[in-house]
Design a protein around this motif. Structure first.
Motif, mmCIF file in Angstrom:
data_model
loop_
_atom_site.group_PDB
_atom_site.id
_atom_site.type_symbol
_atom_site.label_atom_id
_atom_site.label_comp_id
_atom_site.label_asym_id
_atom_site.label_seq_id
_atom_site.Cartn_x
_atom_site.Cartn_y
_atom_site.Cartn_z
ATOM 1 N N UNK A 181 0.663 -1.131 0.092
ATOM 2 C CA UNK A 181 -0.095 -0.122 -0.019
ATOM 3 C C UNK A 181 1.036 1.063 -0.044
ATOM 4 N N UNK A 182 1.990 1.203 0.826
ATOM 5 C CA UNK A 182 2.700 2.320 0.760
ATOM 6 C C UNK A 182 4.098 1.815 1.484
ATOM 7 N N UNK A 183 5.198 2.756 0.912
ATOM 8 C CA UNK A 183 6.547 2.307 1.622
ATOM 9 C C UNK A 183 7.495 3.590 1.369
ATOM 10 N N UNK A 184 8.848 3.448 1.695
ATOM 11 C CA UNK A 184 9.451 4.597 1.711
ATOM 12 C C UNK A 184 9.569 4.940 3.214
ATOM 13 N N UNK A 185 9.260 4.216 4.136
ATOM 14 C CA UNK A 185 9.090 4.614 5.671
ATOM 15 C C UNK A 185 10.594 4.492 6.157
ATOM 16 N N UNK A 186 10.902 4.778 7.319
ATOM 17 C CA UNK A 186 11.879 4.510 8.168
ATOM 18 C C UNK A 186 11.810 3.336 9.179
ATOM 19 N N UNK A 187 10.497 3.605 9.725
ATOM 20 C CA UNK A 187 9.976 2.546 10.746
ATOM 21 C C UNK A 187 8.503 2.764 10.806
ATOM 22 N N UNK A 205 7.347 6.272 12.966
ATOM 23 C CA UNK A 205 7.855 6.543 14.194
ATOM 24 C C UNK A 205 9.571 6.864 14.175
ATOM 25 N N UNK A 206 10.105 6.112 13.168
ATOM 26 C CA UNK A 206 11.501 6.200 12.805
ATOM 27 C C UNK A 206 11.869 7.659 12.177
#
Length: 306
Positions: A181-187, A205-206
């Motif tokens: 659904x979505x990506x590109x996150x740290x955490x 939160x990351x």
């Protein structure tokens, strides 16, 4: 020139008035008049994942002790609902009254009936073990969004993730098909959607940020927009569109991303929050080894109000 005599008593009164005014202005009317934060239990190791059913009862997890507990809204009592619980973390009650659990022990999504029977919904993505499903939210069609960060657990055999990316996944209403659904996150961690099913909030939160996304008819997420420069462990939303983030107590933002309140909790960490109780007017907070309630002037949006 006018001279003032400053005493310790006068300083105390000034500070008391300033503090009272600050708290009053911060609450902006969302907390019920005269309501105080109430600790209802403190015998757990780490509480998480509160999720309310239609009766206002709240299920929550105590992951180190591998158990799911249930708070009775009518009796104000707590009992064990399921133990062992697959090291459940985040929870959500689906539209049919089943309890969905991010079962962290083997990185799965579970569906738990009120009789305690388990159906394992998701075990992997494209042949690879998930990082560790954390929090989840169910859309109007019954599809499931869940965050999949990576927090190394002492009960795992592995020490590195099979999937490098920390993503948010979508499980179709058939509970079989899973897509990114979505990506590109740290955490990615906390997640909550609006009552109309059009907007999804995801906390990274990351990166210490929370974003809003537009939910499309097919479940895809678009229009990623920074909501606030604060991450969150868990999240909820009220009927006015205010979003509640956790960590240092509970911080409340209006739908425009402006902070309107802060609810202090005397614990090292506040993990998660939801609305439960009669008419969804009780804020239920999980924090370290304890759980708290607070009577509110606003209510949750999980179930339609008469």
């Amino acid at each position: 020139m006018v001279h003032f005599k400053i005493t310790l008593k006068s300083i105390f009164i000034i500070l008391l008035v300033v503090n009272f005014c600050s708290c009053t202005s911060q609450s902006t009317g969302i907390i019920a008049e005269g309501a105080e934060l109430s600790q209802i239990a403190n015998t757990f190791s780490f509480t998480e994942g509160p999720a309310a059913n239609e009766e206002g009862d709240v299920f929550f997890t105590d992951q180190p002790n591998d158990q799911i507990l249930k708070w009775s809204a009518s009796k104000n009592t707590i009992e064990v609902f399921k133990k062992p619980s697959g090291r459940a973390n985040g929870l959500y009650v689906d539209h049919k009254g089943n309890l969905l659990a991010a079962a962290d022990e083997h990185n799965e999504l579970w569906q738990i009936g009120m009789n305690g029977n388990i159906d394992t919904l998701i075990t992997q993505f494209e042949g690879k073990k998930l990082n560790g499903p954390n929090d989840l939210w169910v859309d109007l069609k019954g599809g499931i969004y869940f965050t999949d960060p990576y927090y190394q657990r002492p009960y795992w055999d592995r020490t590195t993730p099979d999937i490098k990316e920390k993503r948010v996944y979508y499980v179709a209403p058939n509970r079989k098909d899973i897509t990114i659904a979505a990506e590109g996150f740290v955490q990615p961690n906390g997640i909550i959607g609006t009552a109309d099913g059009k907007t999804l909030y995801i906390a990274d939160i990351g990166a210490k940020k929370t974003y809003s996304f537009t939910i499309n008819d097919n479940g895809d997420l678009t229009n990623k927009t920074l909501f606030t420069e604060m991450g969150s462990d868990g999240m909820t939303i009220d009927h006015k569109g205010n979003v509640y983030l956790t960590g240092d107590g509970v911080t409340v933002f209006n739908k425009d991303g402006k902070q309107i309140a802060h609810i202090p909790v005397n614990e090292e960490w506040t993990a998660n929050v939801t609305f439960g109780g009669k008419n969804q007017e009780t804020l239920f907070i999980t924090a370290k080894g304890a759980v708290y309630t607070l009577r509110m002037n606003v209510h949750g949006v999980r179930y339609p109000m008469d």
